[in-house]
Structures are given as structure tokens and as C-alpha cells.
Design an enzyme around this catalytic site. Sequence first.
Site, PDB file in Angstrom:
ATOM      1  N   CYS A   1       0.938  -1.291  -0.168  1.00 22.10           N
ATOM      2  CA  CYS A   1       0.022   0.192   0.094  1.00 22.10           C
ATOM      3  C   CYS A   1       1.023   1.336  -0.132  1.00 22.10           C
ATOM      4  O   CYS A   1       1.844   1.197   0.451  1.00 22.10           O
ATOM      5  CB  CYS A   1      -0.955   0.063   1.207  1.00 22.10           C
ATOM      6  SG  CYS A   1      -2.204  -1.188   1.271  1.00 22.10           S
TER       7      CYS A   1
ATOM      8  N   ARG B   1       4.372  -0.179  -4.710  1.00 19.34           N
ATOM      9  CA  ARG B   1       4.264  -0.848  -3.459  1.00 19.34           C
ATOM     10  C   ARG B   1       2.983  -1.479  -3.363  1.00 19.34           C
ATOM     11  O   ARG B   1       2.676  -2.086  -2.216  1.00 19.34           O
ATOM     12  CB  ARG B   1       3.936   0.472  -2.684  1.00 19.34           C
ATOM     13  CG  ARG B   1       5.384   1.307  -2.503  1.00 19.34           C
ATOM     14  CD  ARG B   1       5.147   2.370  -1.502  1.00 19.34           C
ATOM     15  NE  ARG B   1       4.958   2.008  -0.186  1.00 19.34           N
ATOM     16  CZ  ARG B   1       5.860   1.758   0.865  1.00 19.34           C
ATOM     17  NH1 ARG B   1       7.185   2.252   0.569  1.00 19.34           N
ATOM     18  NH2 ARG B   1       5.637   1.276   2.185  1.00 19.34           N
TER      19      ARG B   1
ATOM     20  N   TRP C   1      -2.672  -2.874  -1.534  1.00 16.96           N
ATOM     21  CA  TRP C   1      -2.259  -4.300  -1.710  1.00 16.96           C
ATOM     22  C   TRP C   1      -3.336  -4.981  -0.772  1.00 16.96           C
ATOM     23  O   TRP C   1      -3.139  -4.926   0.645  1.00 16.96           O
ATOM     24  CB  TRP C   1      -0.812  -4.537  -1.491  1.00 16.96           C
ATOM     25  CG  TRP C   1      -0.161  -5.704  -1.586  1.00 16.96           C
ATOM     26  CD1 TRP C   1       0.145  -6.258  -2.712  1.00 16.96           C
ATOM     27  CD2 TRP C   1      -0.207  -6.835  -0.808  1.00 16.96           C
ATOM     28  NE1 TRP C   1       0.358  -7.670  -2.649  1.00 16.96           N
ATOM     29  CE2 TRP C   1       0.244  -8.087  -1.267  1.00 16.96           C
ATOM     30  CE3 TRP C   1      -0.531  -7.134   0.608  1.00 16.96           C
ATOM     31  CZ2 TRP C   1       0.512  -9.471  -0.739  1.00 16.96           C
ATOM     32  CZ3 TRP C   1      -0.150  -8.028   1.447  1.00 16.96           C
ATOM     33  CH2 TRP C   1       0.102  -9.415   0.564  1.00 16.96           C
TER      34      TRP C   1
ATOM     35  N   ASN D   1      -2.036   2.162   5.623  1.00 11.31           N
ATOM     36  CA  ASN D   1      -1.296   0.856   5.335  1.00 11.31           C
ATOM     37  C   ASN D   1      -0.930   0.198   6.836  1.00 11.31           C
ATOM     38  O   ASN D   1      -0.553   0.633   7.594  1.00 11.31           O
ATOM     39  CB  ASN D   1       0.112   1.661   4.804  1.00 11.31           C
ATOM     40  CG  ASN D   1       1.132   0.664   4.286  1.00 11.31           C
ATOM     41  OD1 ASN D   1       0.850  -0.603   4.467  1.00 11.31           O
ATOM     42  ND2 ASN D   1       2.612   1.090   4.227  1.00 11.31           N
ATOM     43  N   GLY D   2      -1.045  -0.800   6.536  1.00  8.38           N
ATOM     44  CA  GLY D   2      -0.860  -1.618   7.676  1.00  8.38           C
ATOM     45  C   GLY D   2      -2.135  -2.585   8.015  1.00  8.38           C
ATOM     46  O   GLY D   2      -2.935  -2.939   7.421  1.00  8.38           O
TER      47      GLY D   2
ATOM     48  N   GLU E   1      17.374 -18.221  -7.574  1.00  5.64           N
ATOM     49  CA  GLU E   1      16.949 -16.913  -8.201  1.00  5.64           C
ATOM     50  C   GLU E   1      16.491 -16.850  -9.461  1.00  5.64           C
ATOM     51  O   GLU E   1      15.514 -15.883  -9.720  1.00  5.64           O
ATOM     52  CB  GLU E   1      18.206 -15.886  -7.967  1.00  5.64           C
ATOM     53  CG  GLU E   1      18.039 -14.603  -7.993  1.00  5.64           C
ATOM     54  CD  GLU E   1      16.886 -13.698  -7.354  1.00  5.64           C
ATOM     55  OE1 GLU E   1      16.646 -14.323  -6.433  1.00  5.64           O
ATOM     56  OE2 GLU E   1      16.561 -12.696  -7.667  1.00  5.64           O
TER      57      GLU E   1
ATOM     58  N   LYS F   1      12.573 -15.598 -10.258  1.00  2.79           N
ATOM     59  CA  LYS F   1      12.238 -14.417 -11.201  1.00  2.79           C
ATOM     60  C   LYS F   1      11.243 -14.993 -12.341  1.00  2.79           C
ATOM     61  O   LYS F   1      10.388 -14.213 -12.713  1.00  2.79           O
ATOM     62  CB  LYS F   1      13.562 -13.907 -11.849  1.00  2.79           C
ATOM     63  CG  LYS F   1      14.635 -13.336 -11.279  1.00  2.79           C
ATOM     64  CD  LYS F   1      14.221 -11.852 -10.825  1.00  2.79           C
ATOM     65  CE  LYS F   1      13.449 -11.871  -9.532  1.00  2.79           C
ATOM     66  NZ  LYS F   1      14.442 -11.671  -8.308  1.00  2.79           N
TER      67      LYS F   1
ATOM     68  N   GLU G   1       7.653 -15.076 -10.580  1.00  2.00           N
ATOM     69  CA  GLU G   1       7.084 -13.974 -10.249  1.00  2.00           C
ATOM     70  C   GLU G   1       6.571 -13.132 -11.336  1.00  2.00           C
ATOM     71  O   GLU G   1       5.420 -12.458 -10.934  1.00  2.00           O
ATOM     72  CB  GLU G   1       7.890 -13.257  -9.080  1.00  2.00           C
ATOM     73  CG  GLU G   1       8.938 -12.599  -9.413  1.00  2.00           C
ATOM     74  CD  GLU G   1       9.736 -11.697  -8.146  1.00  2.00           C
ATOM     75  OE1 GLU G   1       9.044 -11.288  -7.258  1.00  2.00           O
ATOM     76  OE2 GLU G   1      10.854 -11.739  -8.216  1.00  2.00           O
TER      77      GLU G   1
ATOM     78  N   HIS H   1      16.974 -37.400  -7.121  1.00  2.00           N
ATOM     79  CA  HIS H   1      16.288 -37.822  -5.982  1.00  2.00           C
ATOM     80  C   HIS H   1      14.646 -37.251  -5.965  1.00  2.00           C
ATOM     81  O   HIS H   1      13.872 -37.624  -5.126  1.00  2.00           O
ATOM     82  CB  HIS H   1      16.712 -37.305  -5.023  1.00  2.00           C
ATOM     83  CG  HIS H   1      18.219 -37.715  -4.429  1.00  2.00           C
ATOM     84  ND1 HIS H   1      18.503 -39.011  -4.160  1.00  2.00           N
ATOM     85  CD2 HIS H   1      19.368 -36.971  -4.916  1.00  2.00           C
ATOM     86  CE1 HIS H   1      19.759 -39.127  -4.125  1.00  2.00           C
ATOM     87  NE2 HIS H   1      20.481 -38.037  -4.297  1.00  2.00           N
TER      88      HIS H   1
ATOM     89  N   LYS I   1       6.183  -4.404  -3.757  1.00  2.00           N
ATOM     90  CA  LYS I   1       7.599  -4.461  -3.810  1.00  2.00           C
ATOM     91  C   LYS I   1       8.073  -4.655  -2.138  1.00  2.00           C
ATOM     92  O   LYS I   1       8.818  -5.349  -1.888  1.00  2.00           O
ATOM     93  CB  LYS I   1       8.026  -2.982  -4.048  1.00  2.00           C
ATOM     94  CG  LYS I   1       9.467  -2.901  -4.160  1.00  2.00           C
ATOM     95  CD  LYS I   1      10.227  -3.558  -5.078  1.00  2.00           C
ATOM     96  CE  LYS I   1      11.775  -3.311  -5.004  1.00  2.00           C
ATOM     97  NZ  LYS I   1      12.199  -4.706  -5.714  1.00  2.00           N
TER      98      LYS I   1
HETATM   99  O1  M6R Z   1      12.882  -5.561   0.601  1.00  2.00           O
HETATM  100  P1  M6R Z   1      13.578  -7.327   0.726  1.00  2.00           P
HETATM  101  O2  M6R Z   1      14.736  -7.413   0.098  1.00  2.00           O
HETATM  102  O3  M6R Z   1      13.574  -7.413   2.284  1.00  2.00           O
HETATM  103  O4  M6R Z   1      12.118  -8.197   0.080  1.00  2.00           O
HETATM  104  C1  M6R Z   1      12.335  -9.492   0.283  1.00  2.00           C
HETATM  105  C2  M6R Z   1      11.272 -10.090  -0.967  1.00  2.00           C
HETATM  106  O5  M6R Z   1      10.249  -9.713  -0.605  1.00  2.00           O
HETATM  107  C3  M6R Z   1      11.759  -9.818  -2.452  1.00  2.00           C
HETATM  108  O6  M6R Z   1      13.210 -10.244  -2.436  1.00  2.00           O
HETATM  109  C4  M6R Z   1      10.878 -10.405  -3.316  1.00  2.00           C
HETATM  110  O7  M6R Z   1      11.080 -11.978  -3.102  1.00  2.00           O
HETATM  111  C5  M6R Z   1      11.044  -9.977  -4.689  1.00  2.00           C
HETATM  112  N1  M6R Z   1       9.961  -9.917  -5.495  1.00  2.00           N
HETATM  113  C6  M6R Z   1      12.015 -10.940  -5.613  1.00  2.00           C
HETATM  114  O8  M6R Z   1      12.161 -10.647  -6.785  1.00  2.00           O
END
Ligand code: M6R
Length: 627
Positions: free
Chosen positions: A2, A31, A87, A113-114, A500, A504, A507, A523, A623
Amino acid sequence: MCSIFGIIIKQKTETTPIESTLTALKMLEYRGYDSAGIASKGDKALQIWKTQNKDNKAEGVDMLRKQMTEMGVISFPTQIVIGHTRWATHGEISQKNAHPHSSQDGNFAIVHNGIIENYIELKEFLRSKGYYSVSDTDTEVLVNLIEYRWNETGRISFEVAVRQAVSEIEGAFAIAVITSSEDKMIVASRSGGLFVGITAYGFVIASDQSALVAHTKDCFEVESDCLVVLTPEKYEKRTIVSNQEVVPDIKKIELEISQIQKNGYEYFMQKEIFEQPKTLTDALRGRVRPFEGIIKLRGIEEHLRRIVQAKKITIIGCGTSWHAGLVGEYLFEQFTRIPVEVEYASEFVHRNPILGEKDIVIAISQSGETADTLEALALAKKSRATVIGLCNVVSSKIARMAGVGVYLHVGPEISVASTKAFTGQVAVLTAIALLVGRQKGTITESDYMRHITELAELPSVVEKYLPYFDIVAKEIAYEQLHSDHALYLGRGYNFPVALEGALKLKEISYIHAEGYPAAEMKHGPIALIDEKMPVIVIAPQGDETYKKIIGNIQEIRARSGRVIAIATEGDTEIVSLVEKVIYIPRASEHLIPIIAVVPLQLIAYHNAVMKGLNPDKPRHLAKSVTV
Ligand code: M6R
């Protein structure tokens, strides 16, 4: 999670307050983008406009602008506006659940927000007093509570009503409230993460400093348990509970507008991938000095002795930051011989971890405000371990709570998918590991010198290969990735890179992808291999795992799997075994993650774009995960 923006002005501005709010919300949309809305104070009443994001294309703020333009309200005469992008936590993504929320009789509007943890009890209480919610949100309960307290206290003071209501809620929050009866805006927080910008024409508020830069560089934070009353002319900051005046600590925002713009790139993710030669340079600048043969990390200098003598290092983080932590595990164990554990922050807090004075805890977070990491950090602090923060956002909550740490200095990361933060995190972890290793004597002087020289040269290596990576990654995204599933395999340092790469793809391209240590395939996951399954294998030469990885590739081929390899330049043997090769330069094994992850970022990026998806704002994500 948010975003909040607000403006209260004493004189006419170049752009109308509503226009400014829409522009800021567009910037903050990363956000949270489930819906967007604006409330403003007219002569007699509050006006609210809102819209939900209908097609997952994250165009909420654009839709809102369009609607408001068509209605001719962009220049609505007002001095006070609050806005929000959501969000969703409580209640589905819908128009009725979009913020701002109005109180039952329309006297107040709120953006929030929260999470209000006791909202069910409060809702019951309000219902008994004749207040009914229209939405499913916890936020509406708070705005009704404000109105109820306002009525109960004789409608004397907006501020008293807000103070009383927020004192009754449980949980972390940041809010902005306006009323139809006074030219005031009240912002309050029990979590921090809300900023007030001071301008010549009044005040702006935002949940992210980046949205203030278009107006001012002078700002202060509304810290946890504080409330700020803003009128067009002045501000007053006080504590919520004891109502004590607090003198704001006004700081300069160290951000340039160009850092938060796309600067000619189609998407922020693309810009951030291509920025990596520069962001790596910035992360290492002044710190890794090969000519002097030193690594200087001021943020941890005073604590170096404790790190060198540590019994154990525990690294905590979430998502991509956790993956960087896994690379950190290999780095610290190789160079410092200190045992390392890497924990998901969310699990760490529920594990009653064994930590003591001689332990080091490194919390990694790009945003510095991830709720799980923050909670884990608080727990680590209680155990009296030395806590180090590795954050990108300067003065973020995690950075401040850690007290000790190293900033990444990779600049604002706007795209939800983390890219340049990962390479920055790994670069900084490499520098720390080499520094500690040298102090500890677990790395020879010649190796140390060789490694810092190679680390300092890394940004130009990435720069040289980026255009080539982009071309091949695009071909792969178009030609090879038509499946609903993909496997990513790597060994040693490259296992976290496989994780990683898979994250990517998941997501932003919505392809189900799994990362595995290559040897684990037999396995279980090998059962998934068929002629439709793309398997991306990170297979650099130069360490003893290369031969084993080639063995793994053979196993996939034997089952008709389709292999895409990331291999060392000059490795011609691998060509006959795989469908496509991406060559990376020969480098020390501990530096491969920073290089090999770049084509994987690009594969995910191009795949998303090819499908017409917005890689900056993938569905259901935000984010910063602050709840
Ligand atoms: O701001 P942060 O690094 O603490 O965020 C952690 C995760 O939420 C963040 O890395 C998330 O997995 C990303 N969307 C990955 O691309």
C-alpha cells in the site's frame, strides 16, 4: 504494501493538488496496485474517487486519472487531498474495499497502510453503537471509530478524536485522515514509514520519500507512535499516547528525480538490470581498493573483531535477499571458515533460535522494511548477538534497528522483481567475507589480492556482456520457454543462482519454475523431465563440479529434456549436449553468481514482456512486504 500520498497547501501550485496526487500515486504504485483512490476536501464535504485494478495489468492509477479527467475533476478546487494505492489484506480486490474510506456520516476520510489486528472486536463495538461497515476492510472500522469518538467528545477536536481512536487499535499502521470540518490533515504511525515533506506552498506526505522529491528535498519521518497535525501553514508533531511535542529531525532526501524515472527504458525492471554495471560500481566504490590492497567497510569497522571471532554467522532474509544470503553462506565458509546458517526470516522467528553474544546475525533486505525480516532482527537483538544490516534503502527500519551495517548503494529499486539489489547484496557480502578472511588469516595474502582485484573489475565484466546476454536471453524467452514449467539447476555457488532464476520466472512470467542443486534432480525432480520441460543449467568450468554437472545434463538428455546451459566462454564441448548456450566469461567460482544471474533476470524479463505482462507489477505482489 500500500502507498499513501497527501498534500495540503496554502497557495496555488503549478499543478493542482489532485494532479500532484495522481502523479505521486503512479510513482508509488509499485508498493501495491490492487486499487487506487483519492479523497479531497471541498467547500462543504469530502469527495472520494476510486477504482479497482480489473485486469491485473496494474493500470489502476491510470484508470483513476482517466475517470477523473472525464468527470472534469482534476482541477477540483481543493487545498487538501489524500491518495492511496492498495495491496489487499482484508477483503477482496474491489471498488468498495479500495481506499480512501469514508466514515459512516461522511465527516472523515482515511487512507491506511498496515493491519488493524483487533478490528473484529472494534467492528462489533461500533455495530452496537449504530456504525455499520460498507466494506470488508479493517480500515473502515478505524475511520468509523474516529467519527464515533468525535461525536462522543462533542465534535470539539479532530485531533483528539484521531488520537483517541488510534490509541485503541492494535497492530502496526500508517494513516492519513482528513475531515470536512477543518482545514487539517492528520498523519499517524505505529511502524514509521511515513514522511512529511516541507515545501514553500505547504506540505506533502508519502509512504516513500521518492514521491516527495518532485516537491521538496526537506522531510521528516512520522516515527512509530507519533502523530503529526498539518494545516496549510504549519505542522505539529506529537507522541500519540503521552501527547508530548516532538521536534522533527528534518533531513535532506538524497535522491534525484532521474533515479526514479525510467529514463528511456520500457520498464523499471529492464532499467534496473541494465544499471547493474553502475550499481555494482557504486556498491564497491571506495570500499574495495585493489591499488591500496584494502577493503574498507566503515559501517562494520568497529565490529570487525567480533565478526572475526564469531562462533557462527546466521543470515536472515526473504525472497531474493534470502538467495543472496545463501551465496553469502558459501562465501563466508570459503573465506572465513566461520560456520553459517541461512534462515528464512519468517521461519527464524518461530524457531526459538540458539543465539548468543558470540554470534553474528546478518539481516539482508533491499527495502529495509520487510516485516518478517524486521521481526527476526528484533529477536536476534534480544539474544545479544551482533546484528548487521545489509539494506539498500538508507535509514530504513531494518537499517536503523540493526544500527550496524553496510548499505548497498544500488539506488532505488522500483520493479517488484529484485535484480540490481541481488547483485549488490552478493558484491557486498563478498567484500565482507574477504575482509574478515584476511583479518582472520583464513585466506592467503596473494589470494586476497587476486580476489579484490577481480571483484573490482566485475562491473566492467558485466557491462561488456550485458548486450550479448540481452540478445540470447530474448531468443531463449521466445524460442525455448513455451512450457508451463521450468527447472533451474546449479551446484555450489550456483545453486542459489538457480533458485533466483526460478523465482524471477515465477514471479513475473507466471511459469511454474523450481530451482534445485543439480545432483538432487535424481532424487525426485527427474520424474518431471520430458520433451516439453526446459531445464536451465548453470554449468561453468573451473571447479570440480563441472564434470558432475555435465553428467546431470546427460541424464536430462537421456530423458528427452531440453537443456539450456550457462557455460564458460570457450566451452565448445557443451554445445553438442544442449539446445542453447549462454556464454559467461571465465571467473573465480565465487564471482559467477553475480555474472550468471544477469541472463536469468533477462530471460524472465523478456518472457513476461513477450506475454504482454507488466514485469514491474506482477499480479498479487508488492515491492515491500510490510505485513
Ligand atoms: O526488501 P526485501 O529485500 O526485504 O524483500 C524481500 C522479498 O520480498 C523480495 O526479495 C521478493 O522476493 C522479490 N519480489 C523478489 O524478486
